[in-house]
Design an enzyme around this catalytic site. Structure first.
Site, PDB file in Angstrom:
ATOM      1  N   LYS A 111      44.114  44.259  36.656  1.00 17.68           N
ATOM      2  CA  LYS A 111      45.392  44.995  36.661  1.00 17.68           C
ATOM      3  C   LYS A 111      45.763  45.439  35.251  1.00 17.68           C
ATOM      4  O   LYS A 111      46.150  46.582  35.022  1.00 17.68           O
ATOM      5  CB  LYS A 111      46.512  44.102  37.204  1.00 17.68           C
ATOM      6  CG  LYS A 111      46.581  44.036  38.710  1.00 17.68           C
ATOM      7  CD  LYS A 111      47.826  43.249  39.123  1.00 17.68           C
ATOM      8  CE  LYS A 111      47.730  42.786  40.550  1.00 17.68           C
ATOM      9  NZ  LYS A 111      48.707  41.764  40.876  1.00 17.68           N
ATOM     10  N   LYS A 191      37.553  48.536  50.287  1.00 17.73           N
ATOM     11  CA  LYS A 191      38.413  47.676  51.087  1.00 17.73           C
ATOM     12  C   LYS A 191      39.562  48.501  51.680  1.00 17.73           C
ATOM     13  O   LYS A 191      40.065  49.413  51.005  1.00 17.73           O
ATOM     14  CB  LYS A 191      38.975  46.588  50.161  1.00 17.73           C
ATOM     15  CG  LYS A 191      39.769  45.522  50.861  1.00 17.73           C
ATOM     16  CD  LYS A 191      40.159  44.432  49.886  1.00 17.73           C
ATOM     17  CE  LYS A 191      41.150  43.490  50.540  1.00 17.73           C
ATOM     18  NZ  LYS A 191      41.559  42.403  49.690  1.00 17.73           N
ATOM     19  N   LYS A 194      46.239  50.797  51.686  1.00 21.32           N
ATOM     20  CA  LYS A 194      47.179  51.903  51.905  1.00 21.32           C
ATOM     21  C   LYS A 194      47.051  52.932  50.785  1.00 21.32           C
ATOM     22  O   LYS A 194      47.079  54.139  51.014  1.00 21.32           O
ATOM     23  CB  LYS A 194      48.593  51.336  51.972  1.00 21.32           C
ATOM     24  CG  LYS A 194      49.583  52.248  52.647  1.00 21.32           C
ATOM     25  CD  LYS A 194      50.908  51.542  52.831  1.00 21.32           C
ATOM     26  CE  LYS A 194      51.970  52.532  53.236  1.00 21.32           C
ATOM     27  NZ  LYS A 194      53.300  51.936  53.257  1.00 21.32           N
TER      28      LYS A 194
END
Ligand code: SF4
Length: 324
Positions: A111, A191, A194
């Site tokens: 991240k 994977k 959304k």
């Protein structure tokens, strides 16, 4: 009875990857373990967010979990921010956790590498997760493989706290790996997520699901209907394993290998299997949407039950740490 804790971010709606990879497992486990399911809205604000949208997404996630089969009579379903003890325990744990250990967490590295400025909340995310779990003395945490490192950190935090303030007070929570491995998106590449636009939402109408399944990726070697396929490398076949009855799954594999069915025939069978599973979920969601106060009531009851456990833990922790 063993106790499990699981959290899910309020992304607004569940997709079938969330359902197969986590929620379906919780629905099964709620019958055999004392179950705490938490919509982790404090975790969600480590990313950009809008307050009103966060509120709606939290409600939407709770509604989807109930529609998916979380039974408020069996499981304690609640929202993280409704139980303020989560952040108090996280603070205590932060004082025991070396920054270097947090910087070594793979999810933090991934991240933070994409950010210009990294908020301290992102670094401390797994400490709040440890507090979520240990606040309820959960001994079991259903996780996917990508969460094992964070759970190990929770175990390490429990060990450190116990050694310093009260041997044996917190359990070292054990991972219970979710039976369904990573669910790929309809692109068959990444994977299901959304943000990648490769999902099927759990509450999506039947016709919209079919519109997504029809062009979805299959075995790329199957160019013509007469080409035999290999189901083992086809993502549609993986979805069959999750939604289609086992004897039909065997038929799918045989028809694929012998080029008996084309991919559209095969996807029609999958669509039918998905409808069998998803129709009752949609029906429950519609009933809850028609009575929005019901979700709020369930979350209120859940928070009250969770708070009873959390307040007892915090009172004991404060006493052991010298704050009373
Ligand atoms: Fe995949 Fe089914 Fe096509 Fe075989 S027939 S490649 S399993 S979609």
């Amino acid at each position: 009875m063993p106790r499990i804790f699981s959290g899910i971010q309020p992304s607004g709606e569940l997709h079938i990857g969330n359902y197969l990879g986590a929620v379906k497992n919780w629905v099964d486990l709620q019958h055999e373990m004392e179950t705490f399911i938490c919509v982790v809205d404090y975790h969600a604000i480590t990313q950009a967010f809008e307050p009103e949208e966060l509120r709606q997404r939290t409600h939407g996630m709770a509604l989807s979990l109930l529609a998916a089969g979380i039974d408020p009579e069996k499981a304690t379903l609640f929202v993280q921010s409704h139980v303020r003890e989560h952040t108090e325990l996280a603070w205590f744990f932060m004082t025991l956790t070396p920054v270097g250990e947090l910087e070594r967490q793979t999810q933090y590295k991934d991240k933070s590498a994409r950010m210009e400025s990294v908020a301290a909340g992102i670094l401390n995310y797994p400490v709040l997760q440890a507090a979520d779990i240990l606040l309820y003395h959960a001994d079991t945490v259903p996780v996917g493989e990508d969460q094992i490192q964070h759970l190990e950190l929770s175990r390490e935090i429990a060990r450190k706290w116990n050694a310093r303030f009260g041997e044996g007070y917190f359990p070292e929570p054990q991972a219970r790996l979710t039976p369904t491995r990573r669910i790929l998106g309809l692109d068959g590449q990444a994977k299901m997520s959304k943000s990648l636009g490769n999902t099927v939402a759990l509450l999506e109408p039947s016709a919209a699901i079919w519109d997504k399944l029809r062009p979805a990726m299959t075995d790329p070697a199957r160019v013509k209907k007469t080409d035999p396929g290999n189901p083992d490398i086809c993502n549609i076949f993986q979805l069959h394993k999750a939604f289609t009855p086992p004897d039909t799954v065997e038929q799918v594999a045989a028809q694929c290998r012998s080029a008996g069915w084309g991919c559209i025939d095969c996807k029609k069978v999958l669509h039918q299997g998905m409808e069998e599973v998803l129709t009752p979920i949609r029906t429950r969601a519609e009933a809850l949407q028609a009575t929005p106060k019901r979700v709020a009531e369930i979350l209120g009851d859940g928070a009250s039950r969770a708070r009873t456990v959390a307040q007892r833990t915090i009172a004991e922790v404060r006493q052991k740490m010298g704050f009373d």
